[in-house]
Design an enzyme around this catalytic site. Sequence first.
Site, PDB file in Angstrom:
ATOM      1  N   GLY A   1       0.826  -1.211   0.000  1.00  0.00           N
ATOM      2  CA  GLY A   1       0.000   0.000   0.000  1.00  0.00           C
ATOM      3  C   GLY A   1       0.854   1.252   0.000  1.00  0.00           C
ATOM      4  O   GLY A   1       0.426   2.309   0.474  1.00  0.00           O
TER       5      GLY A   1
ATOM      6  N   ARG B   1       0.088   5.439  -1.543  1.00  0.00           N
ATOM      7  CA  ARG B   1      -0.769   6.537  -1.101  1.00  0.00           C
ATOM      8  C   ARG B   1      -0.603   6.811   0.386  1.00  0.00           C
ATOM      9  O   ARG B   1      -0.269   5.899   1.157  1.00  0.00           O
ATOM     10  CB  ARG B   1      -2.235   6.137  -1.351  1.00  0.00           C
ATOM     11  CG  ARG B   1      -3.117   7.276  -1.810  1.00  0.00           C
ATOM     12  CD  ARG B   1      -4.510   6.768  -2.076  1.00  0.00           C
ATOM     13  NE  ARG B   1      -5.297   6.764  -0.848  1.00  0.00           N
ATOM     14  CZ  ARG B   1      -6.489   7.337  -0.716  1.00  0.00           C
ATOM     15  NH1 ARG B   1      -7.044   7.935  -1.733  1.00  0.00           N
ATOM     16  NH2 ARG B   1      -7.145   7.283   0.430  1.00  0.00           N
TER      17      ARG B   1
ATOM     18  N   VAL C   1      -2.660  -7.900  -2.341  1.00  0.00           N
ATOM     19  CA  VAL C   1      -2.139  -8.514  -1.108  1.00  0.00           C
ATOM     20  C   VAL C   1      -2.925  -9.759  -0.713  1.00  0.00           C
ATOM     21  O   VAL C   1      -2.402 -10.632  -0.022  1.00  0.00           O
ATOM     22  CB  VAL C   1      -2.136  -7.523   0.091  1.00  0.00           C
ATOM     23  CG1 VAL C   1      -1.048  -6.489  -0.028  1.00  0.00           C
ATOM     24  CG2 VAL C   1      -3.502  -6.890   0.292  1.00  0.00           C
TER      25      VAL C   1
ATOM     26  N   SER D   1      -5.646  -0.310  13.762  1.00  0.00           N
ATOM     27  CA  SER D   1      -6.331   0.990  13.747  1.00  0.00           C
ATOM     28  C   SER D   1      -6.934   1.232  15.121  1.00  0.00           C
ATOM     29  O   SER D   1      -7.379   0.283  15.786  1.00  0.00           O
ATOM     30  CB  SER D   1      -7.456   0.977  12.713  1.00  0.00           C
ATOM     31  OG  SER D   1      -8.260   2.134  12.857  1.00  0.00           O
TER      32      SER D   1
ATOM     33  N   TYR E   1     -13.927  -3.948   8.758  1.00  0.00           N
ATOM     34  CA  TYR E   1     -12.614  -3.313   8.931  1.00  0.00           C
ATOM     35  C   TYR E   1     -12.148  -3.451  10.385  1.00  0.00           C
ATOM     36  O   TYR E   1     -10.994  -3.807  10.649  1.00  0.00           O
ATOM     37  CB  TYR E   1     -12.736  -1.841   8.529  1.00  0.00           C
ATOM     38  CG  TYR E   1     -11.492  -1.006   8.696  1.00  0.00           C
ATOM     39  CD1 TYR E   1     -10.459  -1.070   7.753  1.00  0.00           C
ATOM     40  CD2 TYR E   1     -11.351  -0.119   9.765  1.00  0.00           C
ATOM     41  CE1 TYR E   1      -9.329  -0.273   7.880  1.00  0.00           C
ATOM     42  CE2 TYR E   1     -10.230   0.681   9.892  1.00  0.00           C
ATOM     43  CZ  TYR E   1      -9.217   0.597   8.949  1.00  0.00           C
ATOM     44  OH  TYR E   1      -8.099   1.386   9.079  1.00  0.00           O
TER      45      TYR E   1
ATOM     46  N   ALA F   1     -11.076  -6.959  11.120  1.00  0.00           N
ATOM     47  CA  ALA F   1      -9.775  -7.214  10.470  1.00  0.00           C
ATOM     48  C   ALA F   1      -8.654  -6.557  11.265  1.00  0.00           C
ATOM     49  O   ALA F   1      -7.587  -7.159  11.496  1.00  0.00           O
ATOM     50  CB  ALA F   1      -9.791  -6.691   9.039  1.00  0.00           C
TER      51      ALA F   1
HETATM   52  N1  LIG Z   1      -5.871   6.967   7.036  1.00  0.00           N
HETATM   53  C1  LIG Z   1      -6.324   6.784   8.266  1.00  0.00           C
HETATM   54  O1  LIG Z   1      -6.967   7.672   8.844  1.00  0.00           O
HETATM   55  C2  LIG Z   1      -6.033   5.512   9.009  1.00  0.00           C
HETATM   56  C3  LIG Z   1      -6.530   5.369  10.321  1.00  0.00           C
HETATM   57  C4  LIG Z   1      -6.302   4.176  11.001  1.00  0.00           C
HETATM   58  C5  LIG Z   1      -5.587   3.157  10.406  1.00  0.00           C
HETATM   59  N2  LIG Z   1      -5.091   3.321   9.138  1.00  0.00           N
HETATM   60  C6  LIG Z   1      -4.371   2.207   8.535  1.00  0.00           C
HETATM   61  O2  LIG Z   1      -3.131   2.654   8.026  1.00  0.00           O
HETATM   62  C7  LIG Z   1      -2.826   1.940   6.825  1.00  0.00           C
HETATM   63  C8  LIG Z   1      -2.612   2.924   5.691  1.00  0.00           C
HETATM   64  O3  LIG Z   1      -3.815   3.667   5.509  1.00  0.00           O
HETATM   65  P1  LIG Z   1      -3.959   4.771   4.373  1.00  0.00           P
HETATM   66  O4  LIG Z   1      -4.984   5.739   4.800  1.00  0.00           O
HETATM   67  O5  LIG Z   1      -2.616   5.247   3.998  1.00  0.00           O
HETATM   68  O6  LIG Z   1      -4.583   3.881   3.179  1.00  0.00           O
HETATM   69  P2  LIG Z   1      -4.955   4.391   1.700  1.00  0.00           P
HETATM   70  O7  LIG Z   1      -6.307   3.851   1.391  1.00  0.00           O
HETATM   71  O8  LIG Z   1      -4.744   5.847   1.539  1.00  0.00           O
HETATM   72  O9  LIG Z   1      -3.870   3.649   0.789  1.00  0.00           O
HETATM   73  C9  LIG Z   1      -3.894   2.259   0.712  1.00  0.00           C
HETATM   74  C10 LIG Z   1      -3.011   1.801  -0.428  1.00  0.00           C
HETATM   75  O10 LIG Z   1      -3.160   0.383  -0.514  1.00  0.00           O
HETATM   76  C11 LIG Z   1      -3.408   0.008  -1.859  1.00  0.00           C
HETATM   77  N3  LIG Z   1      -4.269  -1.178  -1.860  1.00  0.00           N
HETATM   78  C12 LIG Z   1      -5.594  -1.232  -1.568  1.00  0.00           C
HETATM   79  N4  LIG Z   1      -6.051  -2.475  -1.709  1.00  0.00           N
HETATM   80  C13 LIG Z   1      -4.999  -3.224  -2.093  1.00  0.00           C
HETATM   81  C14 LIG Z   1      -4.851  -4.611  -2.396  1.00  0.00           C
HETATM   82  N5  LIG Z   1      -5.895  -5.440  -2.355  1.00  0.00           N
HETATM   83  N6  LIG Z   1      -3.624  -5.056  -2.728  1.00  0.00           N
HETATM   84  C15 LIG Z   1      -2.567  -4.220  -2.798  1.00  0.00           C
HETATM   85  N7  LIG Z   1      -2.655  -2.892  -2.532  1.00  0.00           N
HETATM   86  C16 LIG Z   1      -3.858  -2.409  -2.184  1.00  0.00           C
HETATM   87  C17 LIG Z   1      -4.104   1.207  -2.488  1.00  0.00           C
HETATM   88  O11 LIG Z   1      -3.913   1.223  -3.908  1.00  0.00           O
HETATM   89  C18 LIG Z   1      -3.419   2.379  -1.786  1.00  0.00           C
HETATM   90  O12 LIG Z   1      -2.279   2.831  -2.498  1.00  0.00           O
HETATM   91  C19 LIG Z   1      -4.014   1.014   6.554  1.00  0.00           C
HETATM   92  O13 LIG Z   1      -3.726  -0.271   7.036  1.00  0.00           O
HETATM   93  C20 LIG Z   1      -5.130   1.646   7.343  1.00  0.00           C
HETATM   94  O14 LIG Z   1      -6.114   0.717   7.733  1.00  0.00           O
HETATM   95  C21 LIG Z   1      -5.303   4.480   8.424  1.00  0.00           C
END
Ligand SMILES: NC(=O)c1ccc[n+]([C@@H]2O[C@H](COP(=O)([O-])OP(=O)(O)OC[C@H]3O[C@@H](n4cnc5c(N)ncnc54)[C@H](O)[C@@H]3O)[C@@H](O)[C@H]2O)c1
Length: 245
Positions: free
Chosen positions: A12, A15, A63, A142, A155, A158
């Site tokens: 991931g 982004r 993934v 999270s 979510y 998970a």
């Molecule tokens: N952004 C938040 O506020 C937040 C809060 C709590 C936890 N998190 C956790 O932090 C981590 C990063 O979050 P984020 O906001 O940067 O996520 P995001 O959605 O901005 O980016 C996720 C990336 O994963 C890629 N992706 C999605 N599905 C995929 C798949 N099946 N196979 C391969 N790649 C895939 C997407 O193309 C993207 O580039 C995640 O695990 C998320 O659950 C984020």
Amino acid sequence: MKLEGKVAVVTGGGRNIGRAISLLFASEGAKVAIYDADEGRAAAVVEEVEAAGGGATYVIGPVESASAVEAMVETVVSRFGKIDILANCAAISDRQPMLELPDEEWQRILDVTLSGTYFCCKYVAKQMVAQGHGGAIVNFSSGSALKGNTGRVAYDVAKGGIIALTMDLAVQLAPHGIRTNAIAPGMSGSQVGGRIAFEDRHPPNLVGRAAYAEEQASVALFLASDDSAHIWGQTISVDGGSGIA
Ligand SMILES: NC(=O)c1ccc[n+]([C@@H]2O[C@H](COP(=O)([O-])OP(=O)(O)OC[C@H]3O[C@@H](n4cnc5c(N)ncnc54)[C@H](O)[C@@H]3O)[C@@H](O)[C@H]2O)c1
């Protein structure tokens, strides 16, 4: 430089938090392999890393496919020779109450967010064990897994599973010198898989703003580096205090 000579896989990495981790790890001397489902995003981050003088590559795939993850590990090793660090950022989220959530959506989110993290841990750890010089895994749970929420049951389940996975892998991989830890972010940067931008997010935390993605990346660097050598199997909340307030 904290990661000089290391090779890191960032799932991931195309982004938000994964992008920030890729840029930071590369600036600390690691070669970074981004594994993402979206080629445009992954290629753009590789360009950013290279423009900053770092080394990066990308592999495109899901993934949630064990065979694709196995192939990704082989590709990264063929390009960079080894893997020392894994940061598991790829995830997707539901946005509906359970009573309206289609069963196939429940399964899809568990497949990507929980099984995807599991497969990446498993096949990267096999490679680390074969190399014989340890490693570090940083998973992403999270804050949302630590309390009840109105609209993201798959979510949250998970992400709760990732806390358990992190403790189990810490125990099982410790004999191989592989440290496994996790981060539980609060609202950070943009919405997971969504369109809500940093400026439009207003979490009820002690800071009055969402975390910058870079504030998650700096903790990932700590957990990936020897600075955290005595931390095993922990999930660290990086949430501006929202979990305790
Ligand atoms: N952004 C938040 O506020 C937040 C809060 C709590 C936890 N998190 C956790 O932090 C981590 C990063 O979050 P984020 O906001 O940067 O996520 P995001 O959605 O901005 O980016 C996720 C990336 O994963 C890629 N992706 C999605 N599905 C995929 C798949 N099946 N196979 C391969 N790649 C895939 C997407 O193309 C993207 O580039 C995640 O695990 C998320 O659950 C984020």
